[in-house]
Design a protein around this motif. Structure first.
Motif, PDB file in Angstrom:
ATOM      1  N   UNK A 171       4.352   4.703   5.574  1.00 43.49           N
ATOM      2  CA  UNK A 171       5.073   4.556   4.298  1.00 43.49           C
ATOM      3  C   UNK A 171       4.706   3.293   3.520  1.00 43.49           C
ATOM      4  N   UNK A 172       4.173   2.285   4.203  1.00 40.86           N
ATOM      5  CA  UNK A 172       3.760   1.063   3.510  1.00 40.86           C
ATOM      6  C   UNK A 172       2.492   1.276   2.689  1.00 40.86           C
ATOM      7  N   UNK A 173       1.680   2.200   3.136  1.00 39.71           N
ATOM      8  CA  UNK A 173       0.339   2.380   2.556  1.00 39.71           C
ATOM      9  C   UNK A 173       0.366   3.384   1.411  1.00 39.71           C
ATOM     10  N   UNK A 174       1.183   3.081   0.407  1.00 39.06           N
ATOM     11  CA  UNK A 174       1.400   4.018  -0.697  1.00 39.06           C
ATOM     12  C   UNK A 174       0.120   4.345  -1.457  1.00 39.06           C
ATOM     13  N   UNK A 175      -0.765   3.378  -1.581  1.00 38.30           N
ATOM     14  CA  UNK A 175      -2.004   3.564  -2.335  1.00 38.30           C
ATOM     15  C   UNK A 175      -3.203   3.818  -1.430  1.00 38.30           C
ATOM     16  N   UNK A 177      -4.505   2.019   0.759  1.00 39.35           N
ATOM     17  CA  UNK A 177      -5.381   0.851   0.915  1.00 39.35           C
ATOM     18  C   UNK A 177      -5.851   0.722   2.364  1.00 39.35           C
ATOM     19  N   UNK A 178      -4.923   0.842   3.296  1.00 37.45           N
ATOM     20  CA  UNK A 178      -5.288   0.720   4.702  1.00 37.45           C
ATOM     21  C   UNK A 178      -6.169   1.878   5.154  1.00 37.45           C
ATOM     22  N   UNK A 179      -5.829   3.076   4.722  1.00 32.67           N
ATOM     23  CA  UNK A 179      -6.602   4.250   5.117  1.00 32.67           C
ATOM     24  C   UNK A 179      -8.048   4.146   4.649  1.00 32.67           C
ATOM     25  N   UNK A 180      -8.248   3.581   3.461  1.00 35.21           N
ATOM     26  CA  UNK A 180      -9.603   3.440   2.921  1.00 35.21           C
ATOM     27  C   UNK A 180     -10.348   2.263   3.546  1.00 35.21           C
ATOM     28  N   UNK A 181      -9.616   1.209   3.889  1.00 34.81           N
ATOM     29  CA  UNK A 181     -10.250   0.019   4.456  1.00 34.81           C
ATOM     30  C   UNK A 181     -10.584   0.188   5.935  1.00 34.81           C
ATOM     31  N   UNK A 182      -9.808   1.033   6.632  1.00 38.23           N
ATOM     32  CA  UNK A 182      -9.990   1.186   8.073  1.00 38.23           C
ATOM     33  C   UNK A 182     -10.194   2.656   8.456  1.00 38.23           C
TER      34      UNK A 182
END
Length: 218
Positions: A171-175, A177-182
């Motif tokens: 829920x923190x990764x609304x945009x 960002x984490x999924x794309x970075x890692x």
């Protein structure tokens, strides 16, 4: 094989990793889930007046979630093939669990009720706090000879912990960002989710209206 009884509330919390370790290891256990209303009557008999508790036939009960997890992982063959792998898995298991702790106020407590503070915390977590841990975990994965898992050639306690923690943090990764970075970490999470024993566990939870479990769509 002794009889195992794992007692906790009907939430993922501090018992979900143990449940998944039992399941992945193919070890039968009684998944005893109690309500918060039932807890006061049982509390005095708990060794530390807290849950989870693992009861093993013929032995004293085990408390403390970390101790329970390591015990089950060892019994299930999910703590590596030697001492070097075991300590690496344990270090990652603890680090992954630790990285989720700063996010707790986002979901619970006073901060979670204040949208401005909540958003400020979310941004700090995404931009500063979580990358410290996720960068390290990515390096460990990449250093594992291109393997599919964090340590060795098969899933371990550390991989299952990562699966749960990234689900908790989703829920923190609304945009995204984490999924794309890692992407490598999220690909690992998908591999864990697709393990037959994990899939079977999740499907069982989905068909039980009395059992609330973690998000399966990381």
């Amino acid at each position: 094989m002794p009889k195992y009884t794992l007692t906790y509330f009907n939430i993922p919390g501090r018992a979900e990793l143990s449940r998944l370790l039992f399941s992945l290891g193919g070890i039968e256990f009684e998944d005893k889930r109690i309500t918060h209303a039932e807890w006061p009557a049982l509390k005095d008999s708990a060794p530390l007046k807290q849950l989870p508790i693992l009861e093993i036939e013929g032995q004293d009960p085990i408390c403390q979630s970390g101790a329970i997890e390591r015990y089950i992982a060892r019994q299930a063959g999910l703590l590596g093939n030697n001492d070097a792998e075991a300590v690496e898995i344990d270090m990652l298991h603890m680090s992954i669990g630790e990285c989720s702790e700063p996010a707790i106020p986002y979901f619970f407590g006073e901060t979670s009720k204040d949208e401005e503070k909540k958003e400020a915390l979310r941004k700090t977590l995404i931009d500063e706090t979580l990358p410290v841990y996720l960068d390290m975990i990515t390096r460990k994965l990449e250093a594992n000879d291109g393997g599919d898992f964090l340590v060795g050639s098969k899933a371990s306690m550390a991989d299952i912990r990562l699966y749960l923690v990234l689900g908790f943090l989703k829920p923190l990764d609304k945009d995204s960002v984490l999924a794309e970075k890692y992407p490598k970490l999220f690909a690992l999470v998908s591999r864990v989710r697709d393990l037959p024993a994990i899939r079977a566990f999740n499907e069982k939870q989905a068909t039980s209206p009395t059992i609330w479990t973690h998000s399966k769509d990381v």
